[in-house]
Design a protein around this motif. Structure first.
Motif, PDB file in Angstrom:
ATOM      1  N   PRO A 362       0.795  -0.998  -0.023  1.00 35.68           N
ATOM      2  CA  PRO A 362      -0.115   0.083  -0.054  1.00 35.68           C
ATOM      3  C   PRO A 362       0.680   1.231   0.162  1.00 35.68           C
ATOM      4  CG  PRO A 362       0.108  -1.059   2.047  1.00 35.68           C
ATOM      5  CD  PRO A 362       0.537  -1.869   1.231  1.00 35.68           C
ATOM      6  N   ALA A 363       2.172   1.374   0.125  1.00 36.23           N
ATOM      7  CA  ALA A 363       3.067   2.355   0.370  1.00 36.23           C
ATOM      8  C   ALA A 363       4.342   2.105  -0.539  1.00 36.23           C
ATOM      9  CB  ALA A 363       3.105   2.853   1.609  1.00 36.23           C
ATOM     10  N   LEU A 364       5.046   2.859  -0.893  1.00 39.02           N
ATOM     11  CA  LEU A 364       6.253   2.883  -1.675  1.00 39.02           C
ATOM     12  C   LEU A 364       6.884   4.096  -1.650  1.00 39.02           C
ATOM     13  CD1 LEU A 364       8.078   0.780  -3.257  1.00 39.02           C
ATOM     14  CD2 LEU A 364       6.984   1.730  -5.175  1.00 39.02           C
ATOM     15  N   ASP A 365       8.147   4.027  -0.961  1.00 36.27           N
ATOM     16  CA  ASP A 365       9.140   5.300  -1.124  1.00 36.27           C
ATOM     17  C   ASP A 365       8.242   6.655  -0.506  1.00 36.27           C
ATOM     18  OD1 ASP A 365      10.878   3.806  -2.218  1.00 36.27           O
ATOM     19  OD2 ASP A 365      10.782   4.644  -4.281  1.00 36.27           O
ATOM     20  N   GLY A 409       7.112   6.757 -14.236  1.00 38.77           N
ATOM     21  CA  GLY A 409       6.567   7.284 -12.851  1.00 38.77           C
ATOM     22  C   GLY A 409       5.450   6.542 -12.560  1.00 38.77           C
ATOM     23  N   THR A 410       4.244   7.435 -12.047  1.00 43.07           N
ATOM     24  CA  THR A 410       3.167   6.879 -11.761  1.00 43.07           C
ATOM     25  C   THR A 410       2.475   6.068 -12.907  1.00 43.07           C
ATOM     26  OG1 THR A 410       2.186   8.811 -11.995  1.00 43.07           O
ATOM     27  CG2 THR A 410       2.851   8.466  -9.937  1.00 43.07           C
ATOM     28  N   VAL A 452       9.606  -1.713 -15.908  1.00 43.21           N
ATOM     29  CA  VAL A 452       8.256  -2.485 -16.218  1.00 43.21           C
ATOM     30  C   VAL A 452       8.350  -4.087 -16.469  1.00 43.21           C
ATOM     31  CG1 VAL A 452       6.254  -2.494 -17.672  1.00 43.21           C
ATOM     32  CG2 VAL A 452       6.855  -0.584 -16.603  1.00 43.21           C
ATOM     33  N   ALA A 453       9.559  -4.183 -17.454  1.00 39.45           N
ATOM     34  CA  ALA A 453       9.708  -5.549 -17.721  1.00 39.45           C
ATOM     35  C   ALA A 453      10.365  -6.300 -16.629  1.00 39.45           C
ATOM     36  CB  ALA A 453      10.594  -5.640 -18.742  1.00 39.45           C
ATOM     37  N   THR A 460       9.031  -6.789  -7.994  1.00 40.59           N
ATOM     38  CA  THR A 460       9.536  -5.593  -6.998  1.00 40.59           C
ATOM     39  C   THR A 460      10.023  -4.600  -7.999  1.00 40.59           C
ATOM     40  OG1 THR A 460      11.664  -6.625  -6.567  1.00 40.59           O
ATOM     41  CG2 THR A 460       9.978  -7.129  -5.321  1.00 40.59           C
ATOM     42  N   TYR A 461      10.090  -3.420  -7.215  1.00 45.37           N
ATOM     43  CA  TYR A 461      10.711  -2.238  -7.835  1.00 45.37           C
ATOM     44  C   TYR A 461      10.727  -0.990  -7.068  1.00 45.37           C
ATOM     45  CZ  TYR A 461       6.124  -0.187  -8.040  1.00 45.37           C
ATOM     46  OH  TYR A 461       4.845   0.436  -7.730  1.00 45.37           O
TER      47      TYR A 461
END
Length: 470
Positions: A362-365, A409-410, A452-453, A460-461
Motif C-alpha cells: 500500500p505504500a512505496l518510497d 513514474g506513476t 516494467v519488464a 518488486t521495484y
C-alpha cells in the motif's frame, strides 16, 4: 478473421495480417450530447465553457469542419444509454457525462499549474534557466511529483467541501485539508504551498483559456509563464479528449472522417497488439470486437491529427528566457498520465471511493499507492495495450533528442497493475515463465521504463527505477 495461436508475441505471423478500411467519405449528422444535472458539482460546471472551447478546437483543428458533430447540452435523464458508462457512442449520437469531461479539463489545468509553478523561480533566475528546461520539468514529473490520481483526489475534495461545507463538526478537518495532509506526508512539507498555488493557477488558466488577451496587461515575465501554462493545458486537454471523444465518434460515424492514416509503424503496432490479445500467451485470451478495434484506430488517428496541430503551434510560444519547443512534450506526458487512469478506472468514479491498495504494497518510497477498481472491458483492447498504443504514438511524434515521452513514474505503476490484472483468472497464462515474458517485452522496444519488464520477473521495484533516465 481471428485465429487461435500460441506463439511468441513478438512474432506477427498469427491472428490478423491487416485491418479493414475504416475511412468514410461523407460525415453523417452527429450530435454530441453533454449530459448533466443542474444540482451537481457547481464548481466543476464552471469548466463547461472551457470544455466547449476544447470540443470546438477538436472540430476545427482535427476534423477540419464544424459539421463533424454538433454540441448539445441536455439533462442526464435524457441519456439513458449512459447507465454506468461515462461516454457512449451509437449511430448519429455520442453521449458524454458532463462531470467527467469537466474533471478532465480541471485536472489538465492543475497538472500544468503544478509543473510550471515548480520551476517559476528558475525561470526568473538569469543563472537558473537552461536549454534543458523542458527536460528538467519532465524529470520533475517523475520525481515526487503530484500526478493525475492526486490531482483528481484534490478536485473531488474541493467538490465535496463545496457540497457539505458548514456541516463539519468544530475542529474537524475538511476533505481538502485531509487530502492535503496526506499529500504533504507523501511529497514533503512544500506540497501544501504547491497545492494552493496550483489550484489558484488552474483557475487563472480557466479564465485565460477563454480570454487569451488577458496576458496583454501582465508584466512580460508573468505573461510568459501563463502563456506556457496555457499551451501545456490545451495540449493536455485536447489530446486527452481527442482520444476518448474520437473513439466514441467512430461508433457514431460508423468510421473515421479523418482520411490521414496513422504512420506505418503505428499501424503495425496496432496489428501486433491485437494479435497479442488474440493469442493466449501473455494476457488472458480476449479477442476484441471489430467495432472496438476500429474505434480505437479512429481514436488514434484523431490523437495523431491533434498532436500534429500542436506541433505547428510550438513556434508561436515566445522565445524569451530561451523557452524553446517543448511544451508539447509536457502535454504528451500529461495525456499519457491521464489516460493511464481513465483507461483502467470507471471514468466517472470519484477518487475517494472504491480504491484498493496497489500491488504489491500500500505504500512505496513514502508515496501513496492506490488504484481504482478496474472496469470490465469484454470486447475492448486491453487497457494496458491501449495505453501502450497511445504512448508509442506520442513517443514517435516527439523528437528523438527529447526525452521522456512515454510511460514512466506513476503511469508505469498503473501499467503494471493493468498487466497483472489482465493476466489474472485464466490458466493458460499462469504457467508461462515471467522471466521469458520479460525478455519478450524488451523485444517490443516500447517507450516504457525497463523497470516494467523487470517487474514481471521479480514483482518488486522502486519508484526511482521508474523514472526517465534519458
Amino acid at each position: 478473421m481471428f485465429l487461435n495461436c500460441s506463439v511468441s508475441f513478438s512474432q506477427t505471423d498469427c491472428g490478423i495480417k491487416e485491418l479493414p478500411n475504416v475511412t468514410i467519405d461523407e460525415i453523417p449528422q452527429t450530435v454530441l450530447r453533454i449530459c448533466g444535472n443542474d444540482y451537481e458539482s457547481i464548481d466543476l460546471k464552471k469548466w463547461k465553457p472551457n470544455l466547449i472551447a476544447s470540443l470546438e478546437r477538436l472540430r476545427k483543428n482535427c476534423y477540419g469542419t464544424e459539421s463533424a458533430f454538433s454540441i448539445k447540452s441536455i439533462t442526464k435523464n435524457n441519456c439513458p444509454e449512459l447507465e454506468n458508462n461515462s461516454l457512449y457512442g451509437k449511430e448519429g449520437i455520442v453521449m458524454c457525462e458532463e462531470i467527467v469531461l469537466e474533471r478532465i479539463a480541471y485536472a489538465s489545468a492543475m497538472l500544468s499549474g503544478f509543473q510550471i509553478l515548480s520551476v517559476v523561480k528558475r525561470l526568473n533566475s538569469p543563472t537558473g534557466v537552461t536549454d534543458n528546461i523542458w527536460k528538467d520539468i519532465i524529470k520533475n514529473i517523475d520525481n515526487k511529483s503530484i500526478g493525475t490520481i492526486e490531482v483528481l483526489s484534490l478536485i473531488d475534495a474541493v467538490e465535496a467541501d463545496a457540497n457539505i461545507f458548514g456541516n463539519y463538526a468544530p475542529g474537524e478537518k475538511t476533505k481538502l485539508e485531509k487530502v492535503k495532509l496526506h499529500l504533504i506526508n507523501a511529497f514533503g512539507a512544500n506540497a501544501s504551498e504547491q497545492i494552493d498555488a496550483a489550484i489558484t493557477a488552474a483557475w487563472g488558466i480557466q479564465e485565460l483559456d477563454l480570454n487569451p488577451q488577458l496576458t496583454n496587461s501582465m508584466p512580460l515575465n508573468e505573461a510568459l509563464i501563463f502563456d506556457v501554462m496555457l499551451a501545456i493545458y490545451r495540449t493536455t486537454l485536447d489530446e486527452t479528449l481527442s482520444f476518448v471523444i474520437g473513439h466514441e465518434m467512430a461508433h457514431a460515424h460508423k468510421g473515421s472522417p479523418i482520411k490521414t492514416n496513422l504512420p506505418q509503424t503505428n499501424q503495425n503496432r496496432l496489428i501486433q497488439f491485437i494479435n497479442i490479445q488474440i493469442c493466449k500467451n501473455f494476457f488472458c485470451k480476449n479477442p476484441p470486437s471489430i467495432s472496438e478495434i476500429n474505434a480505437d484506430r479512429c481514436a488514434l488517428r484523431t490523437l495523431y491529427m491533434t498532436d500534429n496541430y500542436f506541433q505547428r503551434q510550438e513556434n508561436l510560444i515566445s522565445m524569451e528566457y530561451r523557452i524553446k519547443k517543448g511544451f508539447i512534450n509536457i502535454g504528451r506526458r500529461n495525456t499519457i498520465d491521464l489516460l493511464s487512469f481513465f483507461f483502467a478506472a470507471k471514468i466517472s468514479m470519484n477518487t475517494q471511493e472504491s480504491f484498493t491498495p496497489y500491488f504489491p504494497s500500500p505504500a512505496l518510497d513514502g508515496r501513496p499507492q492506490y488504484f481504482p477498481e478496474l472496469k470490465k472491458q469484454k470486447g475492448y483492447i486491453y487497457p494496458a495495450l491501449r495505453l501502450l498504443l497511445v504512448a508509442d504514438l506520442l513517443a514517435q511524434q516527439s523528437s528523438p533528442k527529447e526525452c521522456c515521452v512515454g510511460i514512466y513514474g506513476t503511469s508505469a505503476e498503473r501499467l503494471m497493475e493493468m498487466i497483472v490484472r489482465a493476466r489474472s483468472g485464466c490458466k493458460e497464462v499462469s504457467a508461462t515463465s515471467m522471466r521469458n515474458l520479460t525478455s519478450e517485452f524488451y523485444k517490443l522496444d516500447l517507450p516504457v521504463t525497463p523497470a516494467v519488464a523487470e517487474f514481471f520477473s521479480s514483482h518488486t521495484y522502486t519508484f526511482e527505477s521508474l523514472k526517465c533516465k534519458d
